[in-house]
Design a protein around this motif. Structure first.
Motif, PDB file in Angstrom:
ATOM      1  N   THR A  10       0.832  -1.192   0.000  1.00  0.00           N
ATOM      2  CA  THR A  10       0.000   0.000   0.000  1.00  0.00           C
ATOM      3  C   THR A  10       0.869   1.244   0.000  1.00  0.00           C
ATOM      4  O   THR A  10       1.992   1.250   0.511  1.00  0.00           O
ATOM      5  CB  THR A  10      -0.919  -0.005   1.232  1.00  0.00           C
ATOM      6  N   HIS A  11       0.321   2.323  -0.553  1.00  0.00           N
ATOM      7  CA  HIS A  11       1.002   3.609  -0.555  1.00  0.00           C
ATOM      8  C   HIS A  11       1.211   4.079   0.886  1.00  0.00           C
ATOM      9  O   HIS A  11       0.361   3.846   1.750  1.00  0.00           O
ATOM     10  CB  HIS A  11       0.160   4.630  -1.327  1.00  0.00           C
ATOM     11  N   VAL A  14      -1.714   5.829   2.563  1.00  0.00           N
ATOM     12  CA  VAL A  14      -2.796   4.956   3.009  1.00  0.00           C
ATOM     13  C   VAL A  14      -2.437   4.301   4.343  1.00  0.00           C
ATOM     14  O   VAL A  14      -3.263   4.205   5.255  1.00  0.00           O
ATOM     15  CB  VAL A  14      -3.105   3.888   1.939  1.00  0.00           C
ATOM     16  N   ARG A  17      -2.959   6.774   7.121  1.00  0.00           N
ATOM     17  CA  ARG A  17      -4.360   6.905   7.529  1.00  0.00           C
ATOM     18  C   ARG A  17      -4.780   5.736   8.412  1.00  0.00           C
ATOM     19  O   ARG A  17      -5.519   5.913   9.392  1.00  0.00           O
ATOM     20  CB  ARG A  17      -5.256   7.003   6.295  1.00  0.00           C
ATOM     21  N   ARG A  18      -4.326   4.535   8.092  1.00  0.00           N
ATOM     22  CA  ARG A  18      -4.659   3.382   8.934  1.00  0.00           C
ATOM     23  C   ARG A  18      -4.012   3.503  10.310  1.00  0.00           C
ATOM     24  O   ARG A  18      -4.626   3.138  11.330  1.00  0.00           O
ATOM     25  CB  ARG A  18      -4.209   2.095   8.250  1.00  0.00           C
ATOM     26  N   VAL A  70     -11.760   6.325   6.285  1.00  0.00           N
ATOM     27  CA  VAL A  70     -10.507   5.766   5.786  1.00  0.00           C
ATOM     28  C   VAL A  70     -10.775   4.533   4.930  1.00  0.00           C
ATOM     29  O   VAL A  70     -10.150   4.327   3.888  1.00  0.00           O
ATOM     30  CB  VAL A  70      -9.576   5.439   6.964  1.00  0.00           C
ATOM     31  N   THR A  73     -11.826   5.370   1.366  1.00  0.00           N
ATOM     32  CA  THR A  73     -10.759   5.843   0.481  1.00  0.00           C
ATOM     33  C   THR A  73      -9.661   4.813   0.278  1.00  0.00           C
ATOM     34  O   THR A  73      -8.677   5.107  -0.412  1.00  0.00           O
ATOM     35  CB  THR A  73     -10.142   7.124   1.053  1.00  0.00           C
ATOM     36  N   ASP A  74      -9.795   3.656   0.870  1.00  0.00           N
ATOM     37  CA  ASP A  74      -8.784   2.618   0.724  1.00  0.00           C
ATOM     38  C   ASP A  74      -8.785   2.099  -0.710  1.00  0.00           C
ATOM     39  O   ASP A  74      -9.834   1.740  -1.244  1.00  0.00           O
ATOM     40  CB  ASP A  74      -9.062   1.464   1.689  1.00  0.00           C
ATOM     41  N   PRO A  75      -7.619   2.041  -1.375  1.00  0.00           N
ATOM     42  CA  PRO A  75      -7.593   1.513  -2.748  1.00  0.00           C
ATOM     43  C   PRO A  75      -8.096   0.084  -2.856  1.00  0.00           C
ATOM     44  O   PRO A  75      -8.625  -0.316  -3.897  1.00  0.00           O
ATOM     45  CB  PRO A  75      -6.111   1.613  -3.133  1.00  0.00           C
ATOM     46  N   THR A 330     -10.436  13.510   4.848  1.00  0.00           N
ATOM     47  CA  THR A 330     -10.523  12.269   4.074  1.00  0.00           C
ATOM     48  C   THR A 330     -11.678  12.316   3.093  1.00  0.00           C
ATOM     49  O   THR A 330     -11.571  11.844   1.954  1.00  0.00           O
ATOM     50  CB  THR A 330     -10.683  11.076   5.030  1.00  0.00           C
ATOM     51  N   GLU A 334     -11.502  11.952  -0.871  1.00  0.00           N
ATOM     52  CA  GLU A 334     -12.365  11.037  -1.621  1.00  0.00           C
ATOM     53  C   GLU A 334     -13.097  11.770  -2.741  1.00  0.00           C
ATOM     54  O   GLU A 334     -13.236  11.256  -3.854  1.00  0.00           O
ATOM     55  CB  GLU A 334     -13.370  10.384  -0.675  1.00  0.00           C
TER      56      GLU A 334
END
Length: 388
Positions: A10-11, A14, A17-18, A70, A73-75, A330, A334
Motif C-alpha cells: 500500500t502507498h 494509506v 491513515r490506517r 478511511v 478511500t482505501d484503494p 478524508t 475522496e
C-alpha cells in the motif's frame, strides 16, 4: 493474510491513515480503561463511573466515523474488477475492508492496554507515567478484571468493523460526475429537518438550563460542569441537527456560488459543491457540530475556572477533534479522487492548473462563509443559558 499482503504493497499515505485509525482507537481504548480503573478504585460511586463510561461513546463514535472514512478511500475497496476475476466479489471485498478496519483498531486497543498497564505499574515498571496521569484516576493498586476490560475494548473494533461493512455494502454506485454539461444534482432533503432539530435543541437547553445553580444528574468528564440531562439532550439535538443539515448547507453554498450570472470559475465551483454535497455534507456537519460544542465547552470552562480540566477530558477532546478533522479531510480527498476523470477532461480542454486551484479556494471560501457564522451562532446560543 490477503489484508496483510495488501497492506505491504500500500502507498505510505494509506498506511498513515490506517495508523491514524489505530491511534484514535488507542485513545478511545485508554478512556474506556480509565473509566474501568476508576470504577475499580471507587466501588461506592457507581453512578460517576457509569457516567464516565457513557461519555466514552462520544470518542467511540468519532473513531468509528474516521475508520469508515478511511475504509472508503482505501484503494483495496476499489479493486472490483480484478478481484472479481480472482474470486473475490463485492461482498468479500466488503468483508476484507471490515477486517482491515478491525485489525487497525485491534492494534490501537492493544497499545492502549499496554500503556494503561504500564502506567499502573502492572508490567513491572516504575510508574513514571504518574507524573502526567494521577495514579488514583487509573485505579492503581486495585485489581481490574481483565476479562471485563477485554470485553469493553472489543466494542471498539467490532463497532468500527460493523460500520465499515454497512457503509461499503454492495450496492449500485452513482455514475461519475460530468461537468461538461452543468446540471445540478438533486438537493439534499435534510436541511429543514436539521434546522428544526437544532432550533428544538437550543430551545430545550434554554428552557431547562440551571442558570448557574449547582447540582445535577449527569456530570461532564473531569467535572467541567454539572448539568441536568435535559441540557445535554438539548446539546445533542442541536449537534445532530447540524450533522443532518450538513449536506443541505454544502448544497446551499454551491447554489450561492451559482447565483446571478456566474462566470466559468464560479459555475465550476458551485456545481462541484452541489454534486459533492452528499459526500462532503455529513463529515463537514459533524465537524461543525464538534467545533460548536468545543466552543461552548471552552466558554463554560472559562466561566467556572475552579473546575479543573482533567487529563481524560483533554484526551477525549483531542481524540474527537482529531478524528472529525481527519474525517473531513478524508472526505475531501475522496471527493477529489472521484473527480479525477473530470479534472483530467478539463485539463485536456485547456483548463490550467491555476484555474483548478482557484476553484478549490473559492469552494473552501464559500463553505467558510456559510458554515462559519452558523457554527458560531449555534455555539453562542448554546452557551448563553449556561454562563449567564
Amino acid at each position: 493474510m490477503l489484508a496483510l499482503r495488501l497492506a505491504r504493497g500500500t502507498h505510505p499515505l494509506v498506511l498513515l491513515r490506517r495508523l491514524f485509525v489505530a491511534a484514535a482507537a488507542a485513545g478511545t481504548g485508554f478512556l474506556v480503561l480509565g473509566a474501568l480503573g476508576h470504577a475499580a478504585a471507587h466501588p461506592d460511586t457507581a453512578g460517576d463511573s457509569l457516567a464516565r463510561l457513557l461519555w466514552c461513546a462520544v470518542p467511540l463514535a468519532a473513531t468509528t466515523q474516521l475508520a469508515v472514512s478511511v475504509a472508503r478511500t482505501d484503494p483495496a475497496a476499489r479493486l472490483q474488477r480484478g478481484m472479481t476475476a480472482a474470486g473475490l466479489g463485492p461482498l468479500r471485498l466488503t468483508l476484507l475492508a471490515a477486517t482491515s478496519t478491525a485489525l487497525s483498531c485491534l492494534l490501537g486497543i492493544l497499545l492502549s492496554l499496554a500503556a494503561f498497564l504500564s502506567l499502573r505499574s502492572n508490567l513491572g515498571g516504575t510508574g513514571t507515567g504518574s507524573r502526567f496521569v494521577d495514579a488514583g484516576l487509573l485505579g492503581a493498586g486495585h485489581p481490574v478484571p481483565l476479562v471485563g476490560a477485554l470485553m469493553l475494548l472489543s466494542v471498539i473494533p467490532l463497532t468500527a468493523a460493523a460500520a465499515t461493512a454497512f457503509s461499503l455494502r454492495p450496492r449500485t454506485e452513482p455514475g461519475a460526475i460530468h461537468l461538461a454539461l452543468p446540471s445540478a444534482t438533486a438537493a439534499p432533503s435534510g436541511l429543514p429537518w436539521g434546522v428544526a432539530l437544532t432550533a428544538a435543541g437550543l430551545a430545550i437547553e434554554a428552557y431547562t438550563s440551571p442558570a448557574g445553580t449547582p447540582g445535577g444528574l449527569l456530570p461532564l468528564p473531569s467535572r467541567l460542569i454539572v448539568s441536568p440531562p435535559t441540557v445535554l439532550i438539548g446539546w445533542g439535538l442541536a449537534a445532530f441537527g447540524l450533522v443532518l443539515a450538513g449536506p443541505g448547507l454544502v448544497y446551499l453554498s454551491g447554489q450561492l456560488l451559482c447565483a446571478g450570472r456566474p462566470g466559468a470559475l464560479r459555475l465550476l465551483s458551485g456545481r462541484v459543491l452541489q454534486e459533492e454535497s452528499h459526500r462532503l455534507g455529513r463529515p463537514i456537519g459533524v465537524l461543525c457540530a464538534v467545533a460548536s460544542a468545543a466552543y461552548a465547552a471552552a466558554a463554560v470552562y472559562e466561566a467556572a475556572p475552579s473546575r479543573p480540566l482533567g487529563p481524560f477530558t483533554a484526551i477525549g477532546a483531542a481524540v474527537i477533534l482529531a478524528c472529525v478533522s481527519a474525517s473531513a479531510l478524508t472526505a475531501a480527498w475522496e471527493s477529489r479522487t472521484a473527480r479525477a476523470h473530470t479534472t483530467a477532461a478539463l485539463r485536456r480542454l485547456g483548463a490550467s492548473a491555476s484555474v483548478l486551484h482557484r476553484a478549490t479556494a473559492l469552494r473552501t471560501l464559500a463553505l467558510l462563509l456559510v458554515l462559519g457564522p452558523l457554527t458560531w451562532t449555534v455555539a453562542e446560543m448554546a452557551t448563553l443559558p449556561l454562563v449567564h
